[in-house]
Design an enzyme around this catalytic site. Structure first.
Site, PDB file in Angstrom:
ATOM      1  CB  SER A  96      -0.965  -0.044   1.187  1.00 58.05           C
ATOM      2  OG  SER A  96      -1.899   0.988   1.096  1.00 58.05           O
ATOM      3  CG  ASP A 239      -2.577   4.077  -1.606  1.00 57.12           C
ATOM      4  OD1 ASP A 239      -3.273   4.073  -2.639  1.00 57.12           O
ATOM      5  OD2 ASP A 239      -2.734   3.250  -0.695  1.00 57.12           O
ATOM      6  CG  ASP A 241      -2.754  -0.503  -2.510  1.00 58.58           C
ATOM      7  OD1 ASP A 241      -2.646   0.659  -2.092  1.00 58.58           O
ATOM      8  OD2 ASP A 241      -3.482  -1.348  -1.955  1.00 58.58           O
ATOM      9  CG  ASP A 243      -6.190   1.182  -1.288  1.00 63.26           C
ATOM     10  OD1 ASP A 243      -5.300   2.057  -1.240  1.00 63.26           O
ATOM     11  OD2 ASP A 243      -6.349   0.329  -0.383  1.00 63.26           O
TER      12      ASP A 243
END
Ligand code: MG
Length: 453
Positions: A96, A239, A241, A243
């Site tokens: 993340s 960020d 990843d 999401d």
């Protein structure tokens, strides 16, 4: 319930190839695969260790008899979307927003929601106390590849907004993907919406050379400067990843995640004539104020986006999110979704036809102070129960123990939460002035000090 030994709030996150080795990942994936026994999708972010870990989890899953579908490098919500629609499970290789040396494994169930506690404990028991299922040579799983999910995810996102309204505005947008997984989706989504797009850090790179993957204000100075230089309508950052979406207004101001949350909440409630909004106990009162004004009902869970997602599913909720810019649109993905957040925000900008800063300025204003204090893990339970006891017996403040101890006073709230990963307490306070928020947070810290040894 047994205490978890490996899993944190969403999966396992460690230093890559130090703790998170191929052997570790493979055995953990085999343990998960032993329980799922179906087709498992895998995918990941742009980290240097992601291909290594993907191969390791593939081996583990195949050995437990699962088939594996490799979706490639793509955002976490795109993988969650694919699992919900096509597969029995999924493992997402990502850390993340954490720095480049980290990586992690996020495990999801057949709905694409982060796995529930009882399943994580079952996986851990198999990992530590018994053996994953190892099938015979003729039952070993097969590997497939599906490279269509990115396009499908973008198309499905577009279906959920008024594309023509957005296109006709030809919004000027600067997007900073931080060299993360959003590099494969965000610029293309914006192009499909006829935006005038300027990209920053949209080349995938596991060294994250342009900025740290966490979209916090100090890391977004290039984005802020570019928005101002170009006179853009909005700046967007993801960020690692992809999401979460963080916004910069047209003046170059960093917009806090709970503002974006409240803005989209307002729009969702207006469009749907009310509905259930799910968030965590650490989110701003602004979410409740907007819900009250526009016919929403707020349900608060413990902190963790997968808990919000699961509650949205169980209650057939309309919309949910967290204060960090992670918004959940449950009719699409049961998890935080950066692309859908972008599409919805641009739809709001296009339809309102006013500057982003003006829309943000209309939202309820609260001030927050966030403090932390060290406390050994084995004292945390006792400290919390003593604080709760003191509040109950000596005050008439309302108490919420969904997660830690939340004390609701007339002019704001304080929440005292034990960290799940560090020997600390976090103490957040919110009020209608900064002075009061600071005072209340310090009062919370005082309560912790009083009861810890
Ligand atoms: Mg993330």
């Amino acid at each position: 319930m047994a205490k978890k030994r490996l899993f944190g709030t969403f999966g396992v996150r460690r230093t890559a190839n130090d703790v998170l080795t191929p052997e570790f990942a493979s055995r953990l994936a085999a343990s998960y695969g032993s329980i799922v026994q179906g087709t498992v999708a895998i995918g990941g972010d742009t980290r240097t260790s992601t291909p290594m870990l993907k191969h390791a989890i593939t081996a583990g899953l195949l050995s437990s008899g699962c088939d594996v579908v490799d979706l490639g490098i793509l955002p976490t919500p795109a993988i969650q979307y694919a699992v919900r629609n096509y597969y029995e499970g999924g493992i997402i290789v990502t850390a993340s927003h954490n720095p480049p040396k980290f990586n992690g494994l996020k495990f999801v169930d057949e709905f694409g929601i982060g796995t529930p506690d009882d399943m994580e404990i079952a996986v851990e028991e198999m990992y530590f106390d018994s053996e994953p299922k190892r099938v015979s040579w003729d039952k070993i799983g097969k590997v497939y590849h599906n490279e269509t999910i990115i396009d499908e995810y973008i198309k499905e996102t577009l279906k959920r907004v008024d594309v023509e309204a957005i296109r006709s505005r030809r919004l000027k947008v600067v997007v900073d993907c931080g060299s993360g997984a959003g590099s494969y989706t965000a610029p293309y989504l914006l192009k499909a919406l006829s935006c005038e797009v300027t990209t920053l850090n949209c080349q995938a790179d596991g060294f994250f050379p342009g900025r740290d993957p966490e979209p916090i204000e100090p890391n977004l100075q290039d984005l802020i400067a570019t928005v101002k230089d170009l006179g853009a309508d909005i700046g967007l950052a993801h960020d690692g990843d992809a999401d979460r979406t963080i916004c910069i207004d047209e003046k170059g101001n960093f917009v806090l995640g709970d503002k974006t949350f409240a803005l989209v909440e307002k729009q969702m409630l207006k469009e749907n004539n009310g509905g259930i909004i799910v968030t965590t106990v650490a989110t701003s009162q602004a979410i409740y104020d907007v819900a009250e004004e526009f016919g929403g009902e707020v349900i608060a869970t413990a902190v963790g986006d997968l808990l919000v997602a699961r509650k949205l599913k169980d209650t057939d909720g309309l919309f949910g999110g967290e204060e960090n810019g992670g918004l959940i649109f449950p009719d699409f993905v049961y998890g935080r979704d950066a692309a859908m957040t972008v599409a919805k925000l641009l739809e709001i900008l296009a339809k309102e036809d006013r500057p982003f800063s003006e829309l943000v300025a209309e939202l309820p204003v609260y001030y927050q102070e966030k403090l932390k204090i060290e406390c050994p893990d084995d004292e945390k339970e006792e400290v919390m129960s003593k604080i709760a006891e003191e509040i109950k017996t000596t005050t008439d403040f309302e108490l919420d123990t969904t997660d830690g101890v939340k004390i609701l006073k007339d002019d704001g709230w304080v929440i005292i939460r034990p960290s799940g990963t560090e020997p600390i307490f976090r103490c957040f306070a919110e009020s209608d002035s900064m002075d009061k928020a600071v005072e209340m947070a310090n009062w919370g810290i005082g309560l912790i000090k009083k009861y810890k040894k």
